[in-house]
Each structure stands twice: as structure tokens, then as C-alpha cells.
Design a protein around this motif. Structure first.
Motif, short mmCIF file in Angstrom:
data_model
loop_
_atom_site.label_atom_id
_atom_site.label_comp_id
_atom_site.label_asym_id
_atom_site.label_seq_id
_atom_site.Cartn_x
_atom_site.Cartn_y
_atom_site.Cartn_z
N TRP A 174 30.92 1.53 -24.16
CA TRP A 174 30.48 2.54 -23.19
C TRP A 174 29.57 3.58 -23.83
CZ3 TRP A 174 30.35 1.37 -18.40
CH2 TRP A 174 31.20 0.36 -17.95
N THR A 177 26.31 1.83 -23.70
CA THR A 177 25.83 1.77 -22.32
C THR A 177 25.19 3.10 -21.93
OG1 THR A 177 27.53 0.17 -21.71
CG2 THR A 177 26.54 1.43 -19.91
N ASN A 181 21.09 3.85 -21.56
CA ASN A 181 20.59 4.33 -20.26
C ASN A 181 19.80 5.62 -20.42
OD1 ASN A 181 21.19 2.88 -17.69
ND2 ASN A 181 23.15 2.67 -18.71
N ILE A 324 34.12 -3.69 -17.03
CA ILE A 324 34.46 -3.33 -15.66
C ILE A 324 35.01 -1.91 -15.58
CG2 ILE A 324 35.97 -3.90 -13.72
CD1 ILE A 324 35.77 -6.84 -15.18
N PRO A 326 35.17 1.65 -17.35
CA PRO A 326 34.88 2.61 -18.42
C PRO A 326 36.12 3.45 -18.67
CG PRO A 326 33.73 3.19 -16.39
CD PRO A 326 34.44 1.90 -16.13
N ASN A 328 38.17 6.84 -19.17
CA ASN A 328 37.94 8.09 -18.45
C ASN A 328 38.55 9.24 -19.23
OD1 ASN A 328 37.48 10.04 -16.62
ND2 ASN A 328 38.46 9.00 -14.90
N ASN A 411 36.78 12.38 -15.65
CA ASN A 411 35.66 12.62 -14.72
C ASN A 411 34.73 13.70 -15.24
OD1 ASN A 411 36.39 10.65 -12.95
ND2 ASN A 411 37.70 12.03 -11.77
N GLY A 427 40.59 3.32 -9.76
CA GLY A 427 40.10 2.70 -8.53
C GLY A 427 41.27 2.23 -7.68
N PRO A 428 40.99 1.63 -6.54
CA PRO A 428 42.06 1.20 -5.64
C PRO A 428 42.87 0.05 -6.25
CG PRO A 428 39.95 0.38 -4.89
CD PRO A 428 39.67 1.29 -6.04
N PHE B 67 36.54 -4.23 -4.45
CA PHE B 67 35.76 -4.16 -5.70
C PHE B 67 35.68 -5.55 -6.31
CE2 PHE B 67 35.75 -3.01 -10.40
CZ PHE B 67 34.38 -2.79 -10.43
N GLU B 69 34.97 -7.32 -9.43
CA GLU B 69 34.90 -6.86 -10.82
C GLU B 69 33.72 -7.43 -11.59
OE1 GLU B 69 38.44 -7.40 -13.03
OE2 GLU B 69 39.34 -5.60 -12.17
N ASP B 70 33.62 -8.76 -11.60
CA ASP B 70 32.62 -9.38 -12.46
C ASP B 70 31.20 -9.01 -12.05
OD1 ASP B 70 34.64 -10.50 -13.85
OD2 ASP B 70 34.62 -12.40 -12.74
N ARG B 72 30.41 -6.13 -10.40
CA ARG B 72 30.30 -4.67 -10.34
C ARG B 72 29.68 -4.21 -9.01
NH1 ARG B 72 28.98 -0.99 -15.12
NH2 ARG B 72 27.12 -2.13 -15.66
N GLY B 93 24.80 4.41 -15.86
CA GLY B 93 25.25 3.03 -15.85
C GLY B 93 26.74 2.78 -16.01
N CYS B 94 27.58 3.80 -15.86
CA CYS B 94 29.02 3.55 -15.89
C CYS B 94 29.45 2.92 -14.57
CB CYS B 94 29.80 4.84 -16.13
SG CYS B 94 29.57 5.49 -17.79
N THR B 95 30.66 2.36 -14.54
CA THR B 95 31.19 1.78 -13.31
C THR B 95 31.94 2.86 -12.54
OG1 THR B 95 31.53 -0.22 -14.59
CG2 THR B 95 32.48 -0.17 -12.39
N ASN B 97 34.49 4.51 -9.65
CA ASN B 97 35.78 4.16 -9.06
C ASN B 97 35.80 4.61 -7.60
OD1 ASN B 97 36.95 3.19 -11.51
ND2 ASN B 97 37.19 5.32 -12.17
N ARG B 98 36.51 3.83 -6.77
CA ARG B 98 36.72 4.23 -5.38
C ARG B 98 37.84 5.26 -5.35
NH1 ARG B 98 34.74 4.28 -0.26
NH2 ARG B 98 36.32 4.01 1.33
N VAL B 99 37.51 6.48 -4.89
CA VAL B 99 38.52 7.53 -4.82
C VAL B 99 38.48 8.12 -3.42
CG1 VAL B 99 39.26 9.76 -5.71
CG2 VAL B 99 38.32 8.07 -7.28
N HIS B 104 33.80 8.00 -7.50
CA HIS B 104 33.70 8.93 -8.62
C HIS B 104 33.23 8.18 -9.85
CE1 HIS B 104 36.48 12.45 -7.27
NE2 HIS B 104 35.62 12.09 -6.33
N CYS B 105 32.32 8.80 -10.62
CA CYS B 105 31.94 8.20 -11.90
C CYS B 105 32.71 8.90 -13.01
CB CYS B 105 30.44 8.34 -12.16
SG CYS B 105 29.97 7.59 -13.72
N PRO B 106 33.43 8.14 -13.85
CA PRO B 106 34.27 8.76 -14.88
C PRO B 106 33.48 9.29 -16.07
CG PRO B 106 34.40 6.39 -15.06
CD PRO B 106 33.56 6.68 -13.85
#
Lengths: 428, 156
Positions: A174, A177, A181, A324, A326, A328, A411, A427-428, B67, B69-70, B72, B93-95, B97-99, B104-106
Motif C-alpha cells: 500500500w 500503491t 499514484n 483488496i 488496505p 486502516n 480513515n 466494509g460490509p 463488493f 473483491e478481485d 475491485r 488508488g486505495c480500495t 469501504n462501503r460504510v 470511505h477511503c481508509p
């Protein structure tokens, strides 16, 4: 065996035919031999036969550049050892890390030494940069050596950054990554540069192969070459900056200025346009043993500190890289956390403009700063403005790095380090 | 015998020799550099295809955000409509999350709403929406090369 006996043994060996063929001079007994020892040995001839007393004073440089060089040597030594096991493959790299930790004899300590020496090198290169600034040692004739030094600072960061990906853990994946970027935000060539750097669209096998090649051969070779030029220039530019240095190196010393109560020959006095002009032989001592032994002592101290760190603290290793999820918060290494904090406000301004302006400012600094006085003195009063500006920049960098390191939680929201942070949102 | 006095004049022949020499030298250096850079640009990528099948429409519950996964991406189903949202943060470029009802990006704290628009944080653009189509064997097909507007649906 007692010390005199070792010495006697060495003296005997030195007098044998083999001994004479290896050591031209042997352990020096006279001032003539002390000079000859420095000049005739490959490892020692990099340094002058005599040095000014000011160069031996710890407060002149605190040995910061030399410590950085020693750390670089430690990194080469441990790095080459690591190469005997490491495989730059996304499927194997992490397994090798685990092997180094648990299977390979002394593998843990070699990896720890490599990691801690790398962190220390970044730290000491930064300190060295600050020392050279605060003692105004970048002023003529040393401008170009400052530029080379800035380049070496960037190469050091590049070495750290490329080395970061190799363990192929979460942190590695990460951090690269995020870092690649940031490169993508560069104007015009950004996306192309990012693609070239990664050898694809995402961090994967191609990126690992490229970073490996950069880390083990390309960047170390560049660093070695630049370090050589850097050290060569230190001597050719007149040695360490000193307060009583003639402002203009073209100044010529007249014979009538020579002290009359000394008997040394005129050959010890530099004439013409070399930076040696103005050196007073009375203020100089022989490098052997005064300089050489101090340097050896510093080498031992550096190795001792790295070993101490490596024995008592393990280099971090997170879970296997997972594209998949990152972690946190996803954090870069500490020396990039100031940058990451800036990037969290704006990727373009924080990741491209600010670092770009900073690097350009560092490179052109010796040509922008027209004040000629203050060379070789810490915080010279003539340089109040320069010192103040640099210190403000330094404080901002430290504050940003501290915020990024301890005050940013999940976050990337504010957290107080001494309070338990809430569980990371998933995530969910 | 006196050596000829040094002259700064360049003869015609000398001028052509210099020009030719410098041109040839710069061309050789430039071509070598260009070839080296081109060598580093990969011609084949071993990355997963940007276009992929995502199963049957009935695999996804009405009102769900799934989601994948593979790949994204998030597959969003509302009634008979399907949309596909990128899970790659437009910042660095982070993944994401559904919140709750957003994303939200961590890494640097960007927040996106249900439609992928930026609500907070450093992200410069909204999350991308990708084209969803239907294959002949009744499978959803997502093409990450085709970006579409947020109000474009696949109706099944």
C-alpha cells in the motif's frame, strides 16, 4: 597476547619479503612515514596527509556525513547477504521474509540490521544536510558539491522507497500503491511515468521486478558513484569549511606573509588558485593517527548502534500483501509521512508542487544565496535570514511528520495517541 | 619555423565536419536513450482482463451493494436496474469501504456518497461508474474500460 607482542609480530611480518610487498610503509614511526602511510595506501589516500585541527573538532561536523557513509557500507554488506535468499516474486518474497525470521541462521539479525541502518541513513543524511546548511558549508567553492549532496539525499530516499516494496507485505504494497499514484499526478507525463514505474496499471509482479532491479543495482551504483564524487570534491574544494578560510580562493599567499620562525619547506604552502591557499601548516596535524583513528572509532560506534538496535528490536513485517483490503490507516514510512499528510489535503499540491519546489530550492540554494560570509560557523549572525527561513521549513516538516506519524488514526482522521482509537471501519 | 597563428575562423570543411559530427553524435545518444525507455514500456500485460462476467442478475438481492473483491468494484442493484461502481479511490488508488450509505477511503479519509460523489477528503473526482451489459448466456458483463455517467442503468 599482550599488545606489545602483537606489535612485535606485525613489525616482524612487515620486515619479511611478503610483508614489504603488502605494506609499503608499515606502522609509521616518523612524520615522514606518517605522510607516506596516508599517500601510499589505496584506502587512506582518499584523505590528505595532514588535516587542520578544526576538522578534528567534533563540533565541526559531528561526523554526520561519515556516519551516513558507514551506514551505506553496512547496508551494502547486509543487503548482499539478503540477496542470497531473496526472490523477487509475489509468490515467494513474503515466504523468504518468514524464512529469514525463523529459519535462516542470523537471518533475523541481518534483516533487522538492514532495516534499521536504512532508517538511520535517511535520518543522518537529513542531519548532515542541516549541518551543511547551518555552517554555510555550501558557499563557493563548494556549491556544486551541495548539488551532488542533494542528489544523494534523493537517491537515499529512492533506495528506501524501492526497498520498501520488496518484503511484499501489506505495508509494502500500500505504501507503493500510494507513492506511485502520487507520481501519477505529475503534470503531462504523470500517468505515463506511473505506468513505466510499475510496468503495468497496478502494483504487481512487474512492479516488484522493477523495484528489485532499481534497489539492488541501479540506485546503489548511482549512489556509489555520487558518493565518490562527493568525497573527492570535499578535498578538491579545500576540505571542510573553516571560518578563517579566504573568501576568494584565487587569493595568493605571498612569501613575505610566511612566519619566519618556522623551518618547514615552501612545498607545504599551496599557491595559485587551489583552495588549499591560506592553510596554515602550523594549524595542521598528521592524519595518521589523529584522523584515521577517530574515523575508525566512529565506524565501530556506528556498527555497535546498528547491532544494538537489531538485537533488541525486530524489523516490522505485516501480513501478506492483500490488494483488496488496505490497512486502516495505510501509512508510508516515517520520512514520507509529512508528505502523506500534505497529500491528504491535495494530491497535486502536496504530492507534486510542494516537493518539487522544495527540491528545486535545495538544488539552487548555493546559487541563490549571495551572502559570502559565515562560512564554517554555526548559525553565523550574518546569515540570520537564511537560518530563520531554513529553520521554519524544518519545523514545518517536523510538525507535519509528527502529525502523520502519531496524530492520524483510522480513515486518516485525527486521533490522540494516548487514547485507544476506535476499531477501524470495515466494509460490509 | 613559426607555428601558424591560432585562428578562430572555421573553414567551410571544418564547419561541415563539426555539424555532421555533432548531429551524428546527438542522434546516436538520443536514439539509444529512446530505445532504452521504449524497452522499459511493456508490450504485453499479464493483468486480469478489464472486461469480465459477474454472474447472473438473480445472484444479487434487490437493493444490495455487492463488493467484487478481485475486480475491485461494487455491483449495485435497485429493483431491475444494475450499475457498477469502481472501488478504487480517485485520490491515490486505495480500495474504498462501503460504510452506511456511502464509501470511505481508509488511506487519506476521502468520503463518497451513494452516487460516488465526493463528500469530504482530498479525492479530486467522483468514483467511476462502469458500463454493465448482458451477455447472450444471461450473465452480467462489466467493462472497466467503458466509463459511463452515474445515471446510466442496465435494466433486466
Amino acid at each position: 597476547m599482550s599488545a606489545p607482542r602483537v606489535q612485535r609480530l606485525f613489525h616482524w611480518f612487515q620486515r619479511t619479503r611478503v610483508g614489504r610487498s603488502i605494506f609499503r610503509v608499515g606502522l609509521p614511526q616518523s612524520n615522514l612515514e606518517r605522510s607516506q602511510a596516508m599517500v601510499s595506501s589505496f584506502l587512506l589516500h582518499v584523505q590528505p596527509a595532514k588535516v587542520g585541527r578544526h576538522a578534528l573538532r567534533p563540533s565541526t561536523t559531528f561526523g554526520l556525513g561519515l556516519i551516513s557513509l558507514y551506514l551505506f557500507f553496512i547496508l551494502i554488506g547486509t543487503g548482499v547477504l539478503l540477496m542470497f535468499y531473496y526472490v523477487p516474486s509475489t509468490g515467494h518474497a513474503y515466504d523468504v521474509m518468514k524464512d529469514l525470521q525463523f529459519v535462516v541462521s542470523a537471518g533475523l539479525i541481518v534483516r533487522n540490521m538492514h532495516r534499521w541502518a536504512a532508517h538511520l541513513m535517511v535520518f543522518f543524511v537529513m542531519l548532515h544536510l542541516c549541518r551543511v546548511f547551518y555552517t554555510a558549508a555550501y558557499k563557493p567553492p563548494r556549491e556544486f558539491n551541495w548539488v551532488i549532496g542533494t542528489g544523494l539525499f534523493l537517491v537515499t530516499l529512492g533506495l528506501s522507497f524501492t526497498g520498501y516494496l520488496l518484503p511484499w507485505d501489506q505495508l509494502a504494497f500500500w505504501a507503493i500503491t500510494v507513492g506511485s499514484n502520487i507520481a501519477g499526478y505529475a503534470p503531462v507525463i504523470g500517468p505515463k511515468l506511473q505506468f513505466l514505474m510499475l510496468g503495468g496499471h497496478t502494483v504487481g509482479q512487474e512492479a516488484l521486478t522493477r523495484f528489485y532491479a532499481l534497489h539492488v543495482i541501479v540506485l546503489p551504483s548511482i549512489a556509489l558513484l555520487m558518493i565518490s564524487v562527493h568525497l573527492f570534491r570535499v578535498r578538491k574544494d579545500g576540505g571542510l569549511a573553516r571560518p578563517d578560510e579566504p573568501a576568494n580562493t584565487v587569493q595568493q599567499m605571498e612569501v613575505s606573509q610566511l612566519p619566519t620562525n618556522k623551518s618547514y619547506g615552501l612545498m607545504e604552502l599551496a599557491r595559485g588558485t587551489t583552495p588549499q591557499v591560506g592553510l596554515n601548516p602550523a594549524d595542521e596535524v598528521f592524519s595518521w593517527p589523529n584522523l584515521v583513528f577517530r574515523e575508525l572509532l566512529l565506524l565501530l560506534a556506528t556498527i555497535a548502534v546498528v547491532l544494538f538496535l537489531a538485537i533488541f528490536w525486530n524489523a516490522p513485517l505485516e501480513e501478506l500483501a492483500n490488494p483488496i483490503h488496505p490497512p486502516n490507516p495505510a501509512k508510508a514510512p516515517w520520512y514520507f509521512l509529512g508528505l502523506q499528510e500534505l497529500v491528504s489535503y491535495s494530491a497535486f499540491w502536496g504530492g507534486v508542487v510542494v516537493p518539487g519546489v522544495l527540491v528545486a530550492g535545495l538544488v539552487f540554494l548555493p546559487y541563490l544565496d549571495r551572502q559570502r560570509r559565515g562560512v564554517g560557523r554555526w548559525f553565523a549572525p550574518e546569515r540570520k535570514l537564511a537560518t530563520t527561513l531554513f529553520t521554519i521549513g524544518l519545523i514545518i516538516a517536523i510538525v507535519l511528520t509528527t502529525i502523520g506519524t502519531v496524530f492520524r488514526g483510522p480513515n486518516w482522521s485525527w486521533q490522540v495517541p494516548w487514547k485507544q482509537s476506535p476499531a477501524p471501519t470495515e466494509g460490509p | 619555423m613559426q607555428p601558424p597563428p591560432p585562428s578562430n575562423d572555421v573553414s567551410r570543411r571544418g564547419f561541415f565536419q563539426l555539424t555532421l559530427g555533432w548531429l551524428a553524435g546527438s542522434f546516436a545518444a538520443g536514439a539509444t536513450a529512446a530505445a532504452a525507455v521504449r524497452f522499459l514500456v511493456p508490450n504485453v500485460l499479464y493483468e486480469p482482463s478489464q472486461r469480465f462476467k459477474a454472474g447472473r442478475p438473480e445472484d444479487y438481492v434487490d437493493g444490495s451493494v455487492t463488493f467484487l473483491e478481485d475486480e475491485r468494484v461494487f455491483l449495485v442493484r435497485k429493483g431491475r436496474t444494475f450499475r457498477c461502481l469502481s472501488a478504487v479511490c480517485t485520490h491515490l488508488g486505495c480500495t474504498v469501504n462501503r460504510v452506511g450509505q456511502g464509501y470511505h477511503c481508509p488511506c487519506h479519509g476521502s468520503v463518497f456518497d451513494d452516487e460516488g460523489s465526493v463528500k469530504a477528503g482530498p479525492a479530486p473526482r467522483a468514483l467511476e461508474w462502469f458500463a454493465v451489459t448482458m451477455s447472450r448466456d444471461n450473465r452480467l458483463v462489466i467493462d472497466k474500460n467503458l466509463r459511463v455517467r452515474a445515471d446510466k442503468f442496465l435494466v433486466v
